[in-house]
Structures are given as C-alpha cells and as structure tokens.
Design an enzyme around this catalytic site. Sequence first.
Site, PDB file in Angstrom:
ATOM      1  N   ARG A 171       0.882  -1.072  -0.009  1.00 29.55           N
ATOM      2  CA  ARG A 171       0.183   0.096   0.062  1.00 29.55           C
ATOM      3  C   ARG A 171       0.952   1.235   0.206  1.00 29.55           C
ATOM      4  O   ARG A 171       0.755   2.183  -0.702  1.00 29.55           O
ATOM      5  CB  ARG A 171      -0.931   0.156   1.208  1.00 29.55           C
ATOM      6  CG  ARG A 171      -2.256  -0.865   1.082  1.00 29.55           C
ATOM      7  CD  ARG A 171      -2.010  -2.196   0.525  1.00 29.55           C
ATOM      8  NE  ARG A 171      -3.426  -2.943   0.409  1.00 29.55           N
ATOM      9  CZ  ARG A 171      -3.719  -3.650   1.148  1.00 29.55           C
ATOM     10  NH1 ARG A 171      -3.261  -3.944   2.478  1.00 29.55           N
ATOM     11  NH2 ARG A 171      -4.931  -4.071   1.260  1.00 29.55           N
ATOM     12  N   GLU A 348     -10.301 -12.212   1.913  1.00 27.03           N
ATOM     13  CA  GLU A 348     -11.184 -11.231   1.322  1.00 27.03           C
ATOM     14  C   GLU A 348     -11.234 -11.468  -0.221  1.00 27.03           C
ATOM     15  O   GLU A 348     -10.927 -10.430  -1.081  1.00 27.03           O
ATOM     16  CB  GLU A 348     -10.615  -9.686   1.523  1.00 27.03           C
ATOM     17  CG  GLU A 348     -10.736  -9.463   3.102  1.00 27.03           C
ATOM     18  CD  GLU A 348     -10.222  -7.990   3.432  1.00 27.03           C
ATOM     19  OE1 GLU A 348     -10.825  -7.531   4.341  1.00 27.03           O
ATOM     20  OE2 GLU A 348      -9.211  -7.682   2.828  1.00 27.03           O
ATOM     21  N   TRP A 413      -7.059 -13.305  11.924  1.00 27.79           N
ATOM     22  CA  TRP A 413      -7.116 -12.039  12.194  1.00 27.79           C
ATOM     23  C   TRP A 413      -8.638 -11.335  12.340  1.00 27.79           C
ATOM     24  O   TRP A 413      -8.613 -10.341  12.995  1.00 27.79           O
ATOM     25  CB  TRP A 413      -6.532 -11.196  10.867  1.00 27.79           C
ATOM     26  CG  TRP A 413      -7.380 -11.319   9.636  1.00 27.79           C
ATOM     27  CD1 TRP A 413      -7.554 -12.576   8.848  1.00 27.79           C
ATOM     28  CD2 TRP A 413      -8.323 -10.300   8.991  1.00 27.79           C
ATOM     29  NE1 TRP A 413      -8.326 -12.175   7.719  1.00 27.79           N
ATOM     30  CE2 TRP A 413      -8.689 -10.979   7.941  1.00 27.79           C
ATOM     31  CE3 TRP A 413      -8.660  -9.250   9.086  1.00 27.79           C
ATOM     32  CZ2 TRP A 413      -9.655 -10.421   6.755  1.00 27.79           C
ATOM     33  CZ3 TRP A 413      -9.603  -8.378   8.108  1.00 27.79           C
ATOM     34  CH2 TRP A 413      -9.894  -8.917   7.116  1.00 27.79           C
ATOM     35  N   PHE A 441      -1.995  -2.948  14.141  1.00 24.91           N
ATOM     36  CA  PHE A 441      -1.239  -1.609  14.753  1.00 24.91           C
ATOM     37  C   PHE A 441      -1.407  -0.508  13.846  1.00 24.91           C
ATOM     38  O   PHE A 441      -0.847   0.764  13.858  1.00 24.91           O
ATOM     39  CB  PHE A 441       0.300  -1.736  15.092  1.00 24.91           C
ATOM     40  CG  PHE A 441       0.803  -2.602  16.240  1.00 24.91           C
ATOM     41  CD1 PHE A 441      -0.109  -3.043  17.064  1.00 24.91           C
ATOM     42  CD2 PHE A 441       1.949  -2.720  16.505  1.00 24.91           C
ATOM     43  CE1 PHE A 441       0.094  -3.903  18.140  1.00 24.91           C
ATOM     44  CE2 PHE A 441       2.539  -3.523  17.959  1.00 24.91           C
ATOM     45  CZ  PHE A 441       1.476  -3.856  18.592  1.00 24.91           C
ATOM     46  N   ASP A 442      -2.002  -0.714  12.733  1.00 26.85           N
ATOM     47  CA  ASP A 442      -2.455   0.532  11.587  1.00 26.85           C
ATOM     48  C   ASP A 442      -3.706   1.217  12.497  1.00 26.85           C
ATOM     49  O   ASP A 442      -4.049   2.363  12.133  1.00 26.85           O
ATOM     50  CB  ASP A 442      -2.936  -0.152  10.282  1.00 26.85           C
ATOM     51  CG  ASP A 442      -3.458  -1.461  10.234  1.00 26.85           C
ATOM     52  OD1 ASP A 442      -3.044  -2.535  10.875  1.00 26.85           O
ATOM     53  OD2 ASP A 442      -4.686  -1.314   9.785  1.00 26.85           O
ATOM     54  N   TRP A 480      -0.754  -2.475   8.235  1.00 25.52           N
ATOM     55  CA  TRP A 480      -1.276  -2.449   7.021  1.00 25.52           C
ATOM     56  C   TRP A 480      -0.945  -0.860   6.793  1.00 25.52           C
ATOM     57  O   TRP A 480      -1.196   0.182   7.731  1.00 25.52           O
ATOM     58  CB  TRP A 480      -2.589  -2.804   7.120  1.00 25.52           C
ATOM     59  CG  TRP A 480      -2.845  -4.280   7.200  1.00 25.52           C
ATOM     60  CD1 TRP A 480      -3.247  -4.624   8.783  1.00 25.52           C
ATOM     61  CD2 TRP A 480      -2.649  -5.335   6.396  1.00 25.52           C
ATOM     62  NE1 TRP A 480      -3.105  -6.130   8.480  1.00 25.52           N
ATOM     63  CE2 TRP A 480      -3.091  -6.426   7.391  1.00 25.52           C
ATOM     64  CE3 TRP A 480      -2.238  -5.391   5.253  1.00 25.52           C
ATOM     65  CZ2 TRP A 480      -2.810  -7.573   6.691  1.00 25.52           C
ATOM     66  CZ3 TRP A 480      -2.017  -6.667   4.388  1.00 25.52           C
ATOM     67  CH2 TRP A 480      -2.390  -7.845   5.515  1.00 25.52           C
ATOM     68  N   THR A 481      -0.577  -0.260   5.700  1.00 28.24           N
ATOM     69  CA  THR A 481      -0.006   0.811   5.296  1.00 28.24           C
ATOM     70  C   THR A 481      -0.738   1.624   4.424  1.00 28.24           C
ATOM     71  O   THR A 481      -0.389   2.836   3.948  1.00 28.24           O
ATOM     72  CB  THR A 481       1.544   0.751   4.888  1.00 28.24           C
ATOM     73  OG1 THR A 481       1.601  -0.174   3.563  1.00 28.24           O
ATOM     74  CG2 THR A 481       2.291   0.023   5.850  1.00 28.24           C
ATOM     75  N   GLU A 482      -2.119   1.431   4.218  1.00 28.84           N
ATOM     76  CA  GLU A 482      -2.811   2.454   3.524  1.00 28.84           C
ATOM     77  C   GLU A 482      -2.897   3.802   3.998  1.00 28.84           C
ATOM     78  O   GLU A 482      -2.620   4.714   3.339  1.00 28.84           O
ATOM     79  CB  GLU A 482      -4.487   2.009   3.622  1.00 28.84           C
ATOM     80  CG  GLU A 482      -4.601   0.662   2.796  1.00 28.84           C
ATOM     81  CD  GLU A 482      -4.844  -0.622   3.743  1.00 28.84           C
ATOM     82  OE1 GLU A 482      -4.045  -0.466   4.557  1.00 28.84           O
ATOM     83  OE2 GLU A 482      -5.507  -1.358   3.310  1.00 28.84           O
TER      84      GLU A 482
HETATM   85  C1  ACM Z   1      -6.462  -8.616   6.130  1.00 24.13           C
HETATM   86  O1  ACM Z   1      -6.322  -7.939   7.091  1.00 24.13           O
HETATM   87  N1  ACM Z   1      -7.266  -8.819   5.083  1.00 24.13           N
HETATM   88  C2  ACM Z   1      -5.829 -10.124   6.625  1.00 24.13           C
END
Ligand code: ACM
Length: 763
Positions: A171, A348, A413, A441-442, A480-482
């Site tokens: 991301r 997803e 998760w 941690f995002d 996650w770095t969005e």
């Molecule tokens: C995830 O956060 N889609 C693994």
Amino acid sequence: MKRFLWLLLLVLTTGSASAQTAPERYPLIPYPASLTPATGTFTITKATQLALSKESKRFAQEAEQLQLLLTNGVGAPLKTTKKAGASSIELRYDASITAPEGYKLTITPQQVTLAAREPAGMFRAVQTVRQLLPPTLEKAGKGATPLTLPAVQIEDQPAYAWRGMHLDVSRHFFDVAYLKKYMDLLALYKFNKLHLHLTDDQGWRLEIKKYPKLTEVGAWRTFNNQDSACIRKSKDNPDMALETKFLRQRNGQTEYGGFYTQDDMRGIIAYAAARHIEVIPEIDMPGHMMAAIRACPFLTCNGKNDWGKLFSTPICPCNETTYEFVENVLTEVAALFPSPYVHIGADEVEKTSWSTAACTELMQKEGIKDVNGLQSYFVRRVERFLQSKGKKMIGWDDMLEGGIDASATVMYWRSWVKDAPAKALHNGNPLIMTPVSTLYFDNLPDKNSVEKVYQLEVVPSDLDPTSARKAILGAQANLWTEQIPSENRADYMVMPRMTALAEVVWTNKNQYASYLSRLRQHYPRLALLNVHYRVPDLAGFSEESVFTDRTTLAVEKPLDQLILRYTTDGSTPTATSPVLPAALPITQPTTVKLVAFTPEGLRGDTYTIRYRQQPYATPVAAKAPASGLTATYFTGYFKKSALMQEAKANGSITVTSVQVPKQAEADQFGVQFRGYLDVPETGVYTFYLTCDDGGTLRLADRMVVDNDGLHSAIEKSGQVALSKGLHPIALDFVEGGGGYTLLLKYSKDGSEPQQVPASWLKH
Ligand code: ACM
C-alpha cells in the site's frame, strides 16, 4: 585512594544499587523468564577481554555484534582470548540449554558469562546485555562512561516460538534501509519473524524474473484515494506526507512506487538471518491481485480489473494459465526465501467473477458445489505445489470457509469471527494469532492501546488450554499501510506498542506496572536509534472540560524529561510556545492546545482542551423510575449515530448496564440507550466512552462525549456539571462491521475511572 574514601565509595555505590527496584536496575523488555538480582557492577574497560573458546567459534557472528556495540563505548573492539579469566566477557557454549533461543547470563563484579547452545540463544543474550548497558552505546562517538553492567543471574527462554511483526510494503513502500531499521527494532525486542506483505492491489513489490512486468507495471501507480487522504492529512501532520523518494514522473504524470530486486531481498534476508529473524514472504492470492492483473491481464476470469461489492477482482481459479503463473511465481519465491513458510493470503476474495464456462466445467469435474469450494480447490492446489517445493503454507483465517487441509497454518485476524480459532483447532491446523482488535497496529493508538496489547491473551480463554497451547505457535502484530505513507509514521504506529507484544510473546507473565516502569527507560534508547516513537499520553484532564466557577489545569507527565508547551489562541503549539506551568488557572471559557516535546525534539500528539463554563444541571422529577435503561436496536449501516433517527427499530429491551445487548448483534447495527442517570452527589463528572465503532453521550441535554463515526476502539472523554438527582441520558452506539466495543466509565474529582454502577441507571 585513602581507605576510608574507598569504603565510603563502596557504601555509596552498593547502597544506591540496592535502593533501586528490579525494573529500574534491570530495564529489560521483554523481561526474562527468570532473573535473580545481585549486588555490584561489572565495568567494561579497554582492558576487558572477550573470551571465545574453540567450542564457541559457532558464536562468531554474535561476538561480532557485541563487539560493534562495545566499540561505540570503548572506542575499539575488545581484545579476544580463548580462556575466560578475571575481567572477561565470555561467550560460552552450553549443551545443557535445550531451548533453541534459550540462554543464561551471569554478571558478577568480576566476570560476565553469556551461555547458549544455539547462536540464536547467544544473539538473544547479547540483546539482553545491550539493554543493560547505557543507551548512549547505541550511537558511535557518544562515549558512555562508565560502561557498567549490573550484577545479575538470568535464565531465559521464550514462551512462544512465533514472535512476529508484519509490514505491508504494498500500500505504501518501504525501502531496504527502512526494513533494516525495522529489523533492528525486532532484534532489540527479541522478535524472530518478519512477515512481509509483498503484493496487493496497490503494488507488486518483488522482482519475479519470469514476469518482469509485475514490477515494471505493477510496482507503480498514479495517486489513489489512499494517497489523496494521506496528502490531505499531511497539511496538519508532516508524517502523513508520501516519501518523495518513491515518486517519479512518467508521461507527464506523478507516479508512486518501488520494489525489491531479488538481490535486494537476498540482502534483507541475510540482514535478518544475522539477527536470527526469519523473513516470511506473503504473495496474496487469489484476491488482492489488481497490481498483478494490471501487468498480466490474462489472470482474471472475465477480463475486468476493478472493485466488486466489497473486494477487488481476484485471479481466476478455473483456468490452467492461472496455475502456470502462480507456480512460476512461487517457484522463484520458494527458491529466494529460506523460510519454511510461504504465506498466500487467501483473504477477502470477491468471488462474483467466478461464473464463467470454465468455472462451471471445473466445478462439475471436481464435484465442487459453490464458489467457496472453488476457493478451497485453489488453496489446496497451491498448498500441494508449495509442499512439492518443501514449503509449508500459511493463509489468513478466511480460507477456513471453504475447507482446508490440516497441514495449512492459519493466521487468525478476524476478531469478529469468534469461532475461527476453535474451527482451526478442530481441523488440526497450527494457528498464529493476529487479531484486528488488538494487533492491527494500523489502528490509531490512544492512551489505552499499549495496555490493551499487554493484556492480550495469546491463547483465548474459551479454547481448551492444553490443545490450544500446542496448536497456537504465537502472535504477531500487523502493520497495514494504507494510511501509513512515511517511515516516521510507521515508527509512530508501532512504537511503543511492539514492546508490549514483545513481552507478551516472550515472557507471558502479567507484570504491567513493572513493564511500564521499564518502558520509561527505553525512550532515550529509542531516540538515539532515531525512532519516531509515539510520545506517551499526558493525563490529568479531559479534552472536553467544564467548570462552574473556576478550575486549574494540572497536567501529569508520563516522562519527567517531557517539556509541555501550550497556546490559548487556537494555534498549534510549536517548540517555542510558552511552557505550561504546573497549575494553569482557568477562570473563563477557553481552549488550551497542548503538546509534549521530548528533549530530542520529537513532538507528541496535539491535545485540544476546551473549557466550557456551565451551571450544575438541575435534576428532573420522575415518579418511581424503574431500574435499568431502555435499549432500542436497529439493523443497518449507520456512518453516524444520528442516522438511526430515520431508521426503523428492530426491538427494544431493558438493560441493566451499558453493554451491547445480544438481541442487537448483527453485522452492522446501532443501539440507542435512553433513561436517566441517578447521580448520587453534585459535582463535575468526567465520562469516558470507548467505542468501536462510534458513539455519543448526552446528559441533561448536554453533549458530553462525541466519539461518533466509524473507527476502531477509541476512548474519548468529556465533562458535565450535574446536581444530585436524575438526569436524562441518551447514549447512541453504532457498529459498521467487524468487532465491537462499548464501554462507559466515569470519574469525579480526579478519581480513577470506574464503571457506571447499575444503581445509577433508571428509566
Ligand atoms: C487482512 O487484514 N485482510 C488479513
């Protein structure tokens, strides 16, 4: 030196050592499994020798790491010797230590002995020594003196084999230099797994020789909506700006991107290996594949590459060309990464495009009933291929839905899918815990997030403890770095939360007060390592404050070294704004903005404290009200709690506490709590409302806490002046999907926040 002077010095030094508590004298994170304090210190000087016997040659790399560290203090590497003697530091091979990462550390005023069987154990021992030395050692030329180590006896080994940190480099991209910095932190806190999320819709980040377009095309993009959101936020926070080193101009447009060549990756893996960290690659499939599809359009079922209802177009599990691609990519990945694991995501997946003739044919041929079965077919086939390459497969817990083989490792998760761990256990799958609710941690940190991580139960209490303890390999935090476009922002999001996780997975003992006291001592070290950590929270006030006549603002500092600066003109405090006095008198409505600065110049979050003047609200009269509140619930997607006003209620019940009633639970829902709060005495009350997603609290027709909108669990507080008696309460709560949290606490006159008692709730 005269004898009495010598004695005086001895009394002073040993006296001050014993006056310290264990957490102050041994500020170790994670805390060792067993630590026996001892008196006295060992001093490292130029004359100290490093003892490595023939048997200890296996620890040459760890000896090198220790030498690098000590060189910063002593000015040159220690001389080496084969035999330990007085005033030596020995790295000793000890075959009796059975845990692969276990070690013993003995420090006496005469000698230091680090003992291990495996190099990994010796490396962890070196990190323990590192944390016992002055932090100034972290920087060359800082010349820490004296270089002393407190005497101690430590026997240590980790509670869990999987102690991981994840980084999404798709991301937003993070280059080799940042990965090294990230791994240095993993090493310092005894983590042993780095999970790299290398591919996703927004970018393919690993060179694949067979498909050069994956990086030529797939590693670059024009700004997407996540970039735009970051750029917007960067106006108030420079850490939200995209790193300019990842921008390029192409065809008159600015593009964002980057990738690792296979040579880069070999370098990253070697750097990790020297720190006994395993790098686990994730190539997310069959969903999260838009970047790959842009480079290789043949991968889809229907030729489209866009967003479906929830997720992006996946690759097609019904075409042999897809498997050819997947196998070619994974052949290179399997050869490049020494880890026994390859993570294939499998989360997803929007399966609506899997309805072509090829899919119908495959389903008939394989006896597959539905699209979940197709996903399962894909996952099983990829797993078999990985096994043929000698690898084990990991996937996110979504893959349980269509059924998987027991050999697959499941990464849990989806906190809201409560039965997924039990399902995995029942199916015989090994499990790694990364629940969104705690270990994503995002999610924005707040004053409770470190403790929340620290209190994590790696083995959920609703599972059979014996079988679960065996199946659960450990835990990992994901980044996650969005919304994390820069290195400074990544530092801020992980630190200090990752130190809490380090202690959970290594020590697995609840000693939070001791941990907090040790953590305070880590900030100067982190500053020297150039980590832009999140400055710990200030306390002693509510951002929505009220007063009736006059009050004072007296802020509690979590670290003595912080300098608090403030403004009252609405501007954001800078490093030259006035320093906040110990007690600031408030006599009229005003807004105080407050920022804590570290001596090194890091700035903490900006606090906006709004003071409103209000009289004590007059209580209302109600004849013999009944106990509890009325909870009216709605099914639906409410971005804001006010939207419930236009919705049709599903039902209404009486509740005796502010909790989501079972009847209200749905994927997306809202609840309105109504009634009275029976306040026992007149005063200014503070209410704390924690919501995931959003909520608002009104009392006596005054807005007290506005924690509305869709977000992770965040606590907000507000004050209200109430006379003794009944006051109308209106608490709204909305949940937009995922796990939910709803918590209401109060305090008065600076008391510890506590649950609102059931006896206060009336309707
Ligand atoms: C995830 O956060 N889609 C693994």
